[in-house]
Design an enzyme around this catalytic site. Sequence first.
Site, PDB file in Angstrom:
ATOM      1  N   LYS A   1       0.847  -1.200   0.000  1.00 47.82           N
ATOM      2  CA  LYS A   1       0.000   0.000   0.000  1.00 47.82           C
ATOM      3  C   LYS A   1       0.879   1.245   0.000  1.00 47.82           C
ATOM      4  O   LYS A   1       1.894   1.289   0.721  1.00 47.82           O
ATOM      5  CB  LYS A   1      -0.912  -0.028   1.235  1.00 47.82           C
ATOM      6  CG  LYS A   1      -1.953   1.071   1.283  1.00 47.82           C
ATOM      7  CD  LYS A   1      -2.872   0.886   2.490  1.00 47.82           C
ATOM      8  CE  LYS A   1      -3.967   1.929   2.559  1.00 47.82           C
ATOM      9  NZ  LYS A   1      -4.849   1.739   3.735  1.00 47.82           N
ATOM     10  N   SER A  55      -9.710   1.807   2.591  1.00 49.35           N
ATOM     11  CA  SER A  55      -8.801   2.514   1.724  1.00 49.35           C
ATOM     12  C   SER A  55      -7.774   1.628   1.034  1.00 49.35           C
ATOM     13  O   SER A  55      -7.181   2.051   0.043  1.00 49.35           O
ATOM     14  CB  SER A  55      -8.074   3.595   2.513  1.00 49.35           C
ATOM     15  OG  SER A  55      -7.290   3.027   3.539  1.00 49.35           O
ATOM     16  N   SER A  69      -9.910  -0.436   6.905  1.00 50.75           N
ATOM     17  CA  SER A  69      -9.325  -0.326   5.564  1.00 50.75           C
ATOM     18  C   SER A  69      -8.612  -1.549   5.034  1.00 50.75           C
ATOM     19  O   SER A  69      -8.234  -1.568   3.861  1.00 50.75           O
ATOM     20  CB  SER A  69      -8.362   0.856   5.513  1.00 50.75           C
ATOM     21  OG  SER A  69      -9.097   2.023   5.293  1.00 50.75           O
TER      22      SER A  69
HETATM   23  N1  GLN Z   1     -13.190   4.204   5.975  1.00 53.99           N
HETATM   24  C1  GLN Z   1     -12.552   4.659   7.165  1.00 53.99           C
HETATM   25  C2  GLN Z   1     -12.154   6.089   7.015  1.00 53.99           C
HETATM   26  O1  GLN Z   1     -12.397   6.634   6.000  1.00 53.99           O
HETATM   27  C3  GLN Z   1     -11.396   3.779   7.511  1.00 53.99           C
HETATM   28  C4  GLN Z   1     -10.134   4.101   6.829  1.00 53.99           C
HETATM   29  C5  GLN Z   1      -8.981   3.279   7.241  1.00 53.99           C
HETATM   30  O2  GLN Z   1      -9.128   2.273   7.939  1.00 53.99           O
HETATM   31  N2  GLN Z   1      -7.805   3.750   6.876  1.00 53.99           N
HETATM   32  O3  GLN Z   1     -11.595   6.689   7.876  1.00 53.99           O
END
Ligand code: GLN
Length: 476
Positions: free
Chosen positions: A79, A154, A178
């Site tokens: 990532k 994400s 994410s």
């Molecule tokens: N969808 C969540 C957010 O937008 C989680 C994101 C994540 O775990 N990095 O914050």
Amino acid sequence: MSLYDKTAHELHELLTTKKISAAELTADVFARVDEMENKVHAYLTLTRAEAEATAKRVDEKISRGEKIFPLEGIPCAIKDNICTKGIRTTCASKILENFIPPYDATAYQKLLAQNAVIVGKANLDEFAMGSSTENSGFHTTHNPHDLERVPGGSSGGSSAAVAGGEAIYALGSDTGGSIRQPASFCGVVGFKPTYGRVSRYGLVAFASSLDQIGPLTRDVTDCALVLNAICGHDEMDSTSTAAPVPDFTKSLVADVKGLKIGLPKEYFVKGIDPEIEAAVHAVAKKFEELGAQIVEISLPHTEYAIATYYLIAPAEAATNLERYDGVSYGARVDGADVVEMMTNTRTEKFGAEVKRRIMIGNYALSAGYYDAYYLKALKVRTLIQKDFTDAFEKLDLILTPTTPNVAFKIGEMVSDPLQMYLQDICTVPVNLAGLPGISVPCGVTKNNLPLAFQLIGKALDEEILLRAAFTYESLR
Ligand code: GLN
């Protein structure tokens, strides 16, 4: 023989028995990348030269008769919020478009120590803020199961790369879901370790009290192998735990007899996709048939988890993102004086969602509102943690859906941030409590979209998650 769709443990076997070479494997995965990338767009940067050089080293080692590590020579995606020395690390943000880190993140470094072959840096929502990769500053990733749909986020580039055959496994990061949510949307296994299990050194900070790196893999065995590689204490991360790291492959045992598994009623609320609800209940039934005991439980503060998370995460993000000022890191947009330069840089280079989080976070931390919002959120976080502590006094595991819905269409939710935040309902409580969680595929909907369930364990009890997940997977 196509190699790109095999698991790491199958490929390890083929490498050690010299049925294939690491060079062949790398070439096969890159051929697949060439075929898929113009449709899926999983990557922000490809690292073919590095990959080929590593594969060559691995082949030389094998030809010398040396033993190789389980992940040696296996192509993976990283990532793009995980620092890779000498390789562009953008966080999918224009503000870091040309940032080349001078050091490696510990988790990545541990993979390099095994001679992992890096295919490239995977797309994400900018600074990991989002649930679809539509917040990437560069492009949206498409779900290989249905190109009109999002891969989740994400870590959507990571999950799409694994699902589409563009990497054998991937590293993602999970602040509020994410890793698990994109894993569920793409039909792969996603694991968020206990907070502190994996070093955060070199993971570009989003919300430091919640962030954790973890694997996205094709099966539970590969998940255990990647955890073995990346877990462990690191003096460069003061929040990393000194707890000893077990050999996670020892947990790959198909046996759930006698385990007590809780089904929290708050996770089966109105609005959840009936196909997901039915699938998770079917999983519970399977576990019961195999000798586990299923009990209905209550985690009463679940309804406050989203509100709590969307105060704490933005508050920490607003603080962490102060460093992008046009001076220390990344891009700069000139102005008449230093204040104007900083304003121009941040206005032009941050995307809309990142700005929204910075504003929410600074508001929640400001003098007049700190007690009402941030402090209150911290108190509710403690209550959410206590829900789990109480529940785990009588349980080994908790079983829930990973997400309230399956992969949605690209563009379907972009205009409604609140609806997007509701994606995280089943995953954020786990981060708030610092616990380990895994998302495991469990079939497809009638439209052929991946379904998944989530298992949550006690702190540092990754082993029981792997055992139960492995048991379920063995039924297939
Ligand atoms: N969808 C969540 C957010 O937008 C989680 C994101 C994540 O775990 N990095 O914050």
